[in-house]
Design a protein around this motif. Sequence first.
Motif, PDB file in Angstrom:
ATOM      1  N   ARG A  13      -7.127   2.936  15.801  1.00 33.70           N
ATOM      2  CA  ARG A  13      -7.139   4.353  15.509  1.00 33.70           C
ATOM      3  C   ARG A  13      -6.734   4.851  14.129  1.00 33.70           C
ATOM      4  O   ARG A  13      -6.725   5.762  13.899  1.00 33.70           O
ATOM      5  CB  ARG A  13      -5.988   5.133  16.602  1.00 33.70           C
ATOM      6  N   VAL A  14      -6.046   3.840  13.461  1.00 34.95           N
ATOM      7  CA  VAL A  14      -5.618   3.922  12.124  1.00 34.95           C
ATOM      8  C   VAL A  14      -6.786   4.576  11.213  1.00 34.95           C
ATOM      9  O   VAL A  14      -7.673   3.611  11.075  1.00 34.95           O
ATOM     10  CB  VAL A  14      -4.827   2.942  11.535  1.00 34.95           C
ATOM     11  N   ARG A  15      -6.698   5.419  10.468  1.00 34.09           N
ATOM     12  CA  ARG A  15      -7.634   6.100   9.620  1.00 34.09           C
ATOM     13  C   ARG A  15      -7.695   5.603   8.139  1.00 34.09           C
ATOM     14  O   ARG A  15      -8.670   5.679   7.612  1.00 34.09           O
ATOM     15  CB  ARG A  15      -7.677   7.630   9.600  1.00 34.09           C
ATOM     16  N   GLN A  16      -6.324   5.005   8.010  1.00 28.71           N
ATOM     17  CA  GLN A  16      -6.459   4.342   6.613  1.00 28.71           C
ATOM     18  C   GLN A  16      -5.893   3.187   6.679  1.00 28.71           C
ATOM     19  O   GLN A  16      -4.535   2.798   6.332  1.00 28.71           O
ATOM     20  CB  GLN A  16      -5.706   5.177   5.612  1.00 28.71           C
ATOM     21  N   PRO A  17      -6.551   2.106   7.206  1.00 34.65           N
ATOM     22  CA  PRO A  17      -6.040   0.753   7.590  1.00 34.65           C
ATOM     23  C   PRO A  17      -5.385   0.016   6.317  1.00 34.65           C
ATOM     24  O   PRO A  17      -4.480  -0.801   6.691  1.00 34.65           O
ATOM     25  CB  PRO A  17      -7.255  -0.050   7.904  1.00 34.65           C
ATOM     26  N   GLU A  18      -5.597   0.340   5.181  1.00 36.55           N
ATOM     27  CA  GLU A  18      -4.921  -0.267   4.062  1.00 36.55           C
ATOM     28  C   GLU A  18      -3.441  -0.046   3.841  1.00 36.55           C
ATOM     29  O   GLU A  18      -2.703  -0.415   3.161  1.00 36.55           O
ATOM     30  CB  GLU A  18      -5.673   0.073   2.584  1.00 36.55           C
ATOM     31  N   ARG A  19      -3.261   0.952   4.525  1.00 37.68           N
ATOM     32  CA  ARG A  19      -1.745   1.600   4.639  1.00 37.68           C
ATOM     33  C   ARG A  19      -0.935   0.771   5.777  1.00 37.68           C
ATOM     34  O   ARG A  19       0.237   0.799   6.132  1.00 37.68           O
ATOM     35  CB  ARG A  19      -1.597   2.961   4.883  1.00 37.68           C
ATOM     36  N   LEU A  20      -1.661   0.036   6.479  1.00 35.89           N
ATOM     37  CA  LEU A  20      -0.988  -0.586   7.857  1.00 35.89           C
ATOM     38  C   LEU A  20      -0.975  -2.100   7.519  1.00 35.89           C
ATOM     39  O   LEU A  20      -1.662  -2.864   7.168  1.00 35.89           O
ATOM     40  CB  LEU A  20      -1.875  -0.525   8.885  1.00 35.89           C
ATOM     41  N   ARG A  21       0.413  -2.639   7.923  1.00 37.93           N
ATOM     42  CA  ARG A  21       0.681  -4.186   7.929  1.00 37.93           C
ATOM     43  C   ARG A  21       1.236  -4.524   9.363  1.00 37.93           C
ATOM     44  O   ARG A  21       1.965  -3.695   9.567  1.00 37.93           O
ATOM     45  CB  ARG A  21       1.519  -4.163   6.607  1.00 37.93           C
ATOM     46  N   GLN A  22       0.484  -5.594   9.787  1.00 36.30           N
ATOM     47  CA  GLN A  22       1.327  -5.910  10.957  1.00 36.30           C
ATOM     48  C   GLN A  22       1.418  -7.475  11.270  1.00 36.30           C
ATOM     49  O   GLN A  22       0.710  -8.227  10.575  1.00 36.30           O
ATOM     50  CB  GLN A  22      -0.007  -5.746  12.367  1.00 36.30           C
TER      51      GLN A  22
END
Length: 447
Positions: free
Chosen positions: A358-367
């Motif tokens: 669902r994340v619209r800006q995947p570069e902002r997400l780290r998992q």
Amino acid sequence: MRRFGVLLVVVLMGLVAAPAAASGVRRYEGEIDGARYRVMVPDRWNGTLVLWSHGAYGSPPDRIALTDRPETEAYLLSHGYALGASLFRTPVGWSAEDGLRDQIRLLDWFRREVGTPRRTISAGESIGGATSLVLAERNPGRFDGALSLCGATAGGAAYWNSGLDVVFALSVLLDVDVDLVRAADPAANQARLVEAITKAAGDPAARPRLALAAALADVPGWFDPTAPRPASVDEQVDWAVVWLRHFRAWAAGPARADLERWAGGNPSGNVGVDYRRVLGRSDERALVTRAYAAAGLDLEADLDRLAAAPRVAPEPRAVAYLARTSLPVGRTPWPVLTVHNAGDGLLPASNGTAYADRVRQPERLRQYTVDRAGHCRFSAAEEIVAFRTLFERIGTGRWPTADVTVMNAAAAGLGPALQLTSNPLTGSDVAVRPAFAPFQAGLYPRP
């Protein structure tokens, strides 16, 4: 007036306890509109505030936690970070709605009484891991980053739909009479289900059916945080049974009744659900196939039984309530870090997949995954490295290296006192090795 040697100052929204500095940290405790809180501010505050959202409690805690592990709290304070948390007006049960309100009121209090933070981090664990994200999404100008540990990031509706799937499958496959929703006697309903699970665990012809019910919610055959995942089918089914009895049977008892009170009805349904498809999405489907083959049972026949059984429809207003109060929708104007245990049978790592989709800006997400069994079974060292990774991303605008070998070395370098996690099998802390791993999880079984 004086209480416990602390000067209490009456303010507009509640009581604030402002003690003299001890060990370089100012401690504030009080109540805002019925919600207790605790705030700790180092004398040499670096300007960053971590606002912590707790998970669902079964009974009121002895203290208001500011991080998952107490050692993490001490570390962050010693490095200049201020910490704060509301216990929420309703501290026990599914109180996500209270969290969204009471955390913002605490943040307002902090700005008025302590000062405006240069940066504010929204962090939390379990259902609080979802609250931390929803809180930041709803108030994007007030936060600079979010950390979700073992979070219900697929959303509250997904969690309770998975709970319904488990109870539904057990009721059909074990032929046990339980109310799937709106139980007349929630405690007795849960007790009947637990009794049926316990009986089936000793029946070779029923054990594969327990594995099937567990797999519909990605419940793993792994529970012991001190050991690797077992290789044998029997051992894995044994551990899946532990998850079912002690963690997933809640979905038939008082925990569901509490949710239904909050939601104003039943938010869960399985009308039109194809359980073959749900099993096909599960990370545990291989265990189910092996268990049925070893027992000489017909998996297709049991899936046919599930397909033919009567279904439950959700109530739209209750579905809307969960969407409004516990669904992170992926709006990320700030960086987000999520961490899940690889063997979490309550909120599986596939929660992270559902959120990432669902994340619209995947570069902002780290998992990341921590390769360990259990729900929220992290060491303080792992928690600290997760915080430091997020802090670096906020400070530099770039994520640090994603090499988990580097992260595990950093965690190990924090020393043995920070390498502890809680062992649910003994009720005590146990030493573990840092176990960050690249995030790997399949699709959440129930969209």
